[in-house]
Design an enzyme around this catalytic site. Structure first.
Site, mmCIF file in Angstrom:
data_model
loop_
_atom_site.group_PDB
_atom_site.id
_atom_site.type_symbol
_atom_site.label_atom_id
_atom_site.label_comp_id
_atom_site.label_asym_id
_atom_site.label_seq_id
_atom_site.Cartn_x
_atom_site.Cartn_y
_atom_site.Cartn_z
ATOM 1 N N ALA A 63 0.855 -1.184 0.000
ATOM 2 C CA ALA A 63 0.000 0.000 0.000
ATOM 3 C C ALA A 63 0.894 1.238 0.000
ATOM 4 C CB ALA A 63 -0.881 -0.013 1.250
ATOM 5 N N GLY A 104 1.000 -5.080 1.045
ATOM 6 C CA GLY A 104 -0.074 -5.180 0.065
ATOM 7 C C GLY A 104 0.401 -5.804 -1.244
ATOM 8 N N GLU A 107 0.116 -9.349 -0.695
ATOM 9 C CA GLU A 107 -1.332 -9.637 -0.639
ATOM 10 C C GLU A 107 -1.915 -9.680 -2.056
ATOM 11 O OE1 GLU A 107 -1.876 -6.445 2.277
ATOM 12 O OE2 GLU A 107 -2.813 -7.909 3.601
HETATM 13 C C1 3H9 Z 1 0.643 -2.202 3.573
HETATM 14 O O1 3H9 Z 1 0.935 -2.703 2.527
HETATM 15 C C2 3H9 Z 1 -0.724 -2.306 4.189
HETATM 16 C C3 3H9 Z 1 -1.569 -3.360 3.577
HETATM 17 O O2 3H9 Z 1 -1.334 -4.605 4.210
HETATM 18 C C4 3H9 Z 1 -3.019 -3.074 3.777
HETATM 19 C C5 3H9 Z 1 -3.557 -1.826 3.132
HETATM 20 C C6 3H9 Z 1 -5.066 -1.712 3.255
HETATM 21 N N1 3H9 Z 1 4.589 3.432 0.028
HETATM 22 O O3 3H9 Z 1 13.398 2.734 1.085
HETATM 23 P P1 3H9 Z 1 13.816 3.357 -0.181
HETATM 24 C C7 3H9 Z 1 9.266 4.956 -1.319
HETATM 25 S S1 3H9 Z 1 1.726 -1.264 4.457
HETATM 26 C C8 3H9 Z 1 5.011 4.631 -0.368
HETATM 27 O O4 3H9 Z 1 14.637 4.584 -0.124
HETATM 28 P P2 3H9 Z 1 15.175 0.903 -0.839
HETATM 29 C C9 3H9 Z 1 10.194 5.542 -0.251
HETATM 30 O O5 3H9 Z 1 9.518 6.451 0.567
HETATM 31 C C10 3H9 Z 1 3.152 -1.192 3.420
HETATM 32 N N2 3H9 Z 1 6.297 4.897 -0.674
HETATM 33 O O6 3H9 Z 1 14.528 2.310 -1.173
HETATM 34 C C11 3H9 Z 1 11.241 6.195 -1.133
HETATM 35 O O7 3H9 Z 1 10.710 7.416 -1.580
HETATM 36 P P3 3H9 Z 1 11.656 8.708 -1.778
HETATM 37 C C12 3H9 Z 1 3.944 -2.415 3.520
HETATM 38 C C13 3H9 Z 1 7.166 3.891 -0.567
HETATM 39 O O8 3H9 Z 1 15.523 0.316 -2.148
HETATM 40 C C14 3H9 Z 1 11.335 5.242 -2.329
HETATM 41 O O9 3H9 Z 1 10.129 4.490 -2.321
HETATM 42 N N3 3H9 Z 1 5.178 -2.237 2.809
HETATM 43 C C15 3H9 Z 1 6.776 2.608 -0.165
HETATM 44 O O10 3H9 Z 1 16.204 1.050 0.206
HETATM 45 C C16 3H9 Z 1 12.497 4.301 -2.258
HETATM 46 O O11 3H9 Z 1 12.467 3.650 -0.993
HETATM 47 C C17 3H9 Z 1 6.293 -1.823 3.417
HETATM 48 O O12 3H9 Z 1 6.334 -1.626 4.601
HETATM 49 C C18 3H9 Z 1 5.425 2.392 0.134
HETATM 50 N N4 3H9 Z 1 4.962 1.192 0.505
HETATM 51 O O13 3H9 Z 1 14.004 0.040 -0.171
HETATM 52 C C19 3H9 Z 1 7.495 -1.640 2.535
HETATM 53 N N5 3H9 Z 1 7.878 1.815 -0.141
HETATM 54 O O14 3H9 Z 1 12.620 8.319 -2.853
HETATM 55 C C20 3H9 Z 1 8.152 -0.327 2.852
HETATM 56 C C21 3H9 Z 1 8.899 2.585 -0.548
HETATM 57 O O15 3H9 Z 1 10.679 9.759 -2.174
HETATM 58 N N6 3H9 Z 1 9.262 -0.040 1.979
HETATM 59 N N7 3H9 Z 1 8.485 3.837 -0.795
HETATM 60 O O16 3H9 Z 1 12.293 8.950 -0.445
HETATM 61 C C22 3H9 Z 1 10.486 -0.597 2.167
HETATM 62 O O17 3H9 Z 1 10.709 -1.437 3.006
HETATM 63 C C23 3H9 Z 1 11.590 -0.104 1.278
HETATM 64 O O18 3H9 Z 1 11.258 1.179 0.838
HETATM 65 C C24 3H9 Z 1 11.852 -0.996 0.039
HETATM 66 C C25 3H9 Z 1 12.864 -0.289 -0.900
HETATM 67 C C26 3H9 Z 1 12.434 -2.320 0.527
HETATM 68 C C27 3H9 Z 1 10.585 -1.207 -0.726
#
Ligand code: 3H9
Length: 703
Positions: A63, A104, A107
């Site tokens: 999400a 998500g 999911e």
């Molecule tokens: C969920 O899914 C809830 C659902 O179960 C239910 C819903 C109803 N959203 O970390 P990085 C952005 S909760 C928005 O620097 P990396 C991040 O802000 C979600 N933005 O790179 C950054 O932006 P900016 C569950 C996101 O390669 C850019 O992407 N998911 C999201 O070191 C690059 O990110 C998580 O918890 C997001 N979901 O790591 C995953 N994810 O360049 C959270 C990333 O503007 N994300 N961004 O600063 C991560 O763990 C890491 O970002 C990821 C990439 C491993 C994906």
């Protein structure tokens, strides 16, 4: 017609390519297009099966966290409803997971009947790290796919699984031969399914996920784990959702999951963890430094000092394949240091984190020397010697003589003035502080201290390298103790003073651990060493002379050689790591209070909380005002990542916002008045805090 989806046809297959950079977060616009693309494929009679994949991007990071709390998050179609629609597809759907499928994103993959992943893919439900639970079917579909116990482990740890483990558990059906082949093999998989007449919705391997669980499984699980969860709510909510998955039909479970998700989402804990998520991403952005700035190449590193700190620092670079020269003054110290590093690697090998071959490869990258001349070709030198300005001055003057032009000269000082250190060289632009936290091979925080003269490319190189070695680099300006230790000073000062006023070490530490801190401040001083605390106070003596009660008890303990855990006695008595109250310390506190004319009284837990925490917060706000920290979020990262401040409180400044800035300010003012001369000397509200409250602001920022 689509802007965030690449929709294409491959004979009887529809390929839906998610195309929202950087990570395919499922924001409202992408959800709308995904729904439209799915409906288009479903309605097209020529299409027999659907493949969903990340179009030149990772599959999906879940999400869109930036939408949380806003109208777009709840706008139709919501992710849970969209996935219910996809999961009812009349045509087989294959998710082709490249890179990652998180939250998500996983999911979504689970709503597809079939899954194939590339060999390096990571699949997980990290919602718990945001104080959430999976809210789009994850708590219901994962137990049905891999069983309740494995699902609980994945949901509660938040740790992603690699592709091999995902296959073993049945989370994916296949692993593609490579990332490049993923889409092609996903299409081949879809065709095989069609040929075999496979159902669009295959039967769940664990249709009744709770069937094989022992009696009282969930109650016993909670009893076993709730100590680890401390004050966190999300693990309890996740457990409840999985319990329902085991006991109720899918539709009932999905409904209940939505309610539990909403509860988690509204909680202050989740807001705090989401604040840290974004703070971490912001921390890398430093005004004046952008991606176009050429970095200095770092092919060889030198570390001065092979003690625990120097050895730990060296390991970080060997771990990523960079050769390290380790310099010591004496052969025995060098040998001891190298042996200690080997021992650390052996522990990792025993735990299965490292093969014997990798261990030897890393050791082979470490060269011990007693000669400064061997540092001549290092691109980065990190000094980790005794914390004394005199010693550091000598080291940097020598480095100036021997190092090649352009080499970055870094000090690991935790308190000393980096500008003064830089001034001992003819190249202050190349000097920077790299403050690692002990154990330096484990702790993630790295304070990157920018001196007055530090060149932008030196700072940018340090930030990049910090990330490469797996650290969380946070930029600090120059001041005593930088961000972390400067804030530690007033926090610890209040704790020490409260001992004289009537609190006991155990009471003070308990109040702090009850709040969720890993360790109380007095236990922490015992662990770090009462002697280290004494040494750090040394340059401040002239200023501290104004207050004879200042850390007085700790000074006395130092004089008695009671250095804390390492000598078996400090603020407490130790038997191994177990600690007990020490009647001598209590008597000493009473004696000192009498000598200093301090009235002893019953100290409430509330007073301990307020004085320690409010002064910590106050110093953080002051640091922000002075420009030492770039943002409030940076301060919160330093304290959550380096000092054991609970992440679910979001760090000291986020916690202050939660408590209310007015309450913090009034508390400081109240104790200032109550504590007479001591209060007047030390409990001075930060001007920025006063300005924020006067302006009715609820958030902490400099402008
Ligand atoms: C969920 O899914 C809830 C659902 O179960 C239910 C819903 C109803 N959203 O970390 P990085 C952005 S909760 C928005 O620097 P990396 C991040 O802000 C979600 N933005 O790179 C950054 O932006 P900016 C569950 C996101 O390669 C850019 O992407 N998911 C999201 O070191 C690059 O990110 C998580 O918890 C997001 N979901 O790591 C995953 N994810 O360049 C959270 C990333 O503007 N994300 N961004 O600063 C991560 O763990 C890491 O970002 C990821 C990439 C491993 C994906």
């Amino acid at each position: 017609m689509y802007t965030l989806i690449d929709y294409s046809l491959d004979n009887e297959l529809a390929l839906i390519g998610l195309s929202r950079a950087p990570v395919n977060a499922l924001g409202h616009a992408l959800r709308l297009e995904l729904q439209a693309a799915f409906r288009q494929a479903s309605a097209d009679p020529a299409i027999k099966a659907i493949v969903v994949y990340g179009h030149n991007l990772p599959f999906c990071a879940g999400a869109d966290i930036a939408e949380f709390g806003g109208a777009d998050f709840t706008a139709t179609p919501g992710l849970p409803d969209l996935l219910i629609e996809l999961a009812a597809s009349a045509k087989p759907m294959v998710a082709a997971v490249g890179g990652l499928a998180l939250g998500g994103g996983l999911e979504l993959a689970m709503a597809c009947g079939y899954r194939i992943a590339e060999p390096k893919a990571r699949l997980g439900l990290p919602e718990i790290t945001l104080g959430l639970i999976p809210g789009a079917g994850g708590t219901q579909r994962l137990p049905r796919l891999i069983g309740a116990e494995a699902a609980l482990e994945a949901i509660l740890s938040g740790q992603p699984l690699n592709a091999a483990r995902a296959l073993e558990l049945g989370l994916v059906d296949r692993i593609a031969s490579s990332a490049a082949e993923l889409l092609g093999e996903a299409c081949a998989f879809a065709r095989e399914l069609l040929q075999a007449g496979a159902p669009a919705q295959p039967a769940c391997p664990y249709a009744a996920p709770g069937a094989a669980l022992p009696e009282n499984f969930f109650t016993d699980y909670t009893a076993r784990k709730s100590g680890q969860w401390k004050g966190q709510a999300a693990p309890h909510l996740a457990l409840e959702a999985v319990r329902i998955a085991c006991e109720q039909p899918l539709e009932v479970g999905l409904q209940r999951e939505s309610e539990l998700f909403a509860e988690a989402m509204d909680s202050p804990q989740s807001k705090a963890l989401r604040h840290l998520f974004f703070a971490e991403r912001e921390a890398g952005k430093v005004p004046g430094i952008d991606a176009s700035l050429p970095l200095r190449p770092i092919r060889k590193v030198a570390v001065i000092g092979a003690g625990t700190m120097g050895g730990g620092i060296a390991m970080n670079f060997a771990n990523i394949g960079i050769p390290v020269v380790l310099l010591e003054q004496k052969r025995e110290a060098l040998d001891r240091g190298l042996a200690h590093i080997r021992k650390n690697y052996e522990i990792s090998a025993k735990r299965g984190k490292l093969s014997q071959e990798q261990l030897e490869q890393r050791m082979a990258l470490l060269f011990g020397t007693l000669e400064y001349a061997d540092l001549a070709d290092a691109d980065l030198v990190i000094e980790a010697v005794f914390e004394s300005m005199e010693v550091k001055r000598q080291v940097f003057a020598t480095l100036d003589e021997v190092c090649k032009p352009g080499a970055i000269l870094a000090s690991n000082t935790s308190t000393l003035d980096v500008d003064q250190i830089a001034a001992c060289t003819r190249r202050p632009q190349d000097v920077i502080g790299l403050h690692f936290f002990s154990p330096a091979n484990v702790m993630r925080l790295l304070e990157v201290v920018r001196g007055k003269a530090t060149a932008p490319d030196v700072l940018a190189t340090a930030l990049k390298l910090g990330k490469q070695i797996g650290k969380l680099p946070v930029v600090s300006g120059v001041c005593y103790g930088f961000i972390g230790n400067r804030m530690l000073e007033p926090y610890a000062r209040e704790a020490h003073r409260l001992l004289l006023e009537g609190a006991t070490p155990a009471q003070i530490d308990r109040v702090l651990t009850d709040l969720g801190l890993n360790m109380g401040v007095l236990s922490m001083y015992d662990l770090v060493g009462i002697d280290v605390g004494y040494l750090i106070r040394t340059p401040l003596r002239a200023m501290l002379a104004q207050d004879p009660s200042y850390c007085r008890l700790a000074d006395e303990l130092y004089a008695l050689g009671r250095y804390g855990q390492k000598s078996g006695r400090g603020m407490y008595i130790y038997e191994g790591r177990e600690r007990h109250d020490d009647p001598e310390v209590l008597a000493m506190a009473e004696r000192l209070a009498a000598e200093l004319g301090i009235q002893r009284r019953v100290i409430s837990d509330q007073e301990i909380h307020d004085r320690c925490l409010f002064m910590l917060i106050n110093e953080g706000i002051q640091i922000l005002d002075e420009g030492i920290a770039l943002r409030a979020g940076d301060i919160d990262l330093v304290w959550t990542c380096g000092y054991g401040f609970p992440t679910w409180l979001g760090g000291p400044l986020h916690y202050a916002e939660h408590l209310g800035l007015e309450r913090v300010l009034n508390g400081i003012r109240q104790y200032r008045e109550q504590l007479g001369a001591y209060g007047e000397l030390w409990l001075q509200p930060a001007p920025l805090l006063e300005r924020l409250v006067a302006a009715g602001k609820t958030r902490i920022s400099k402008d």
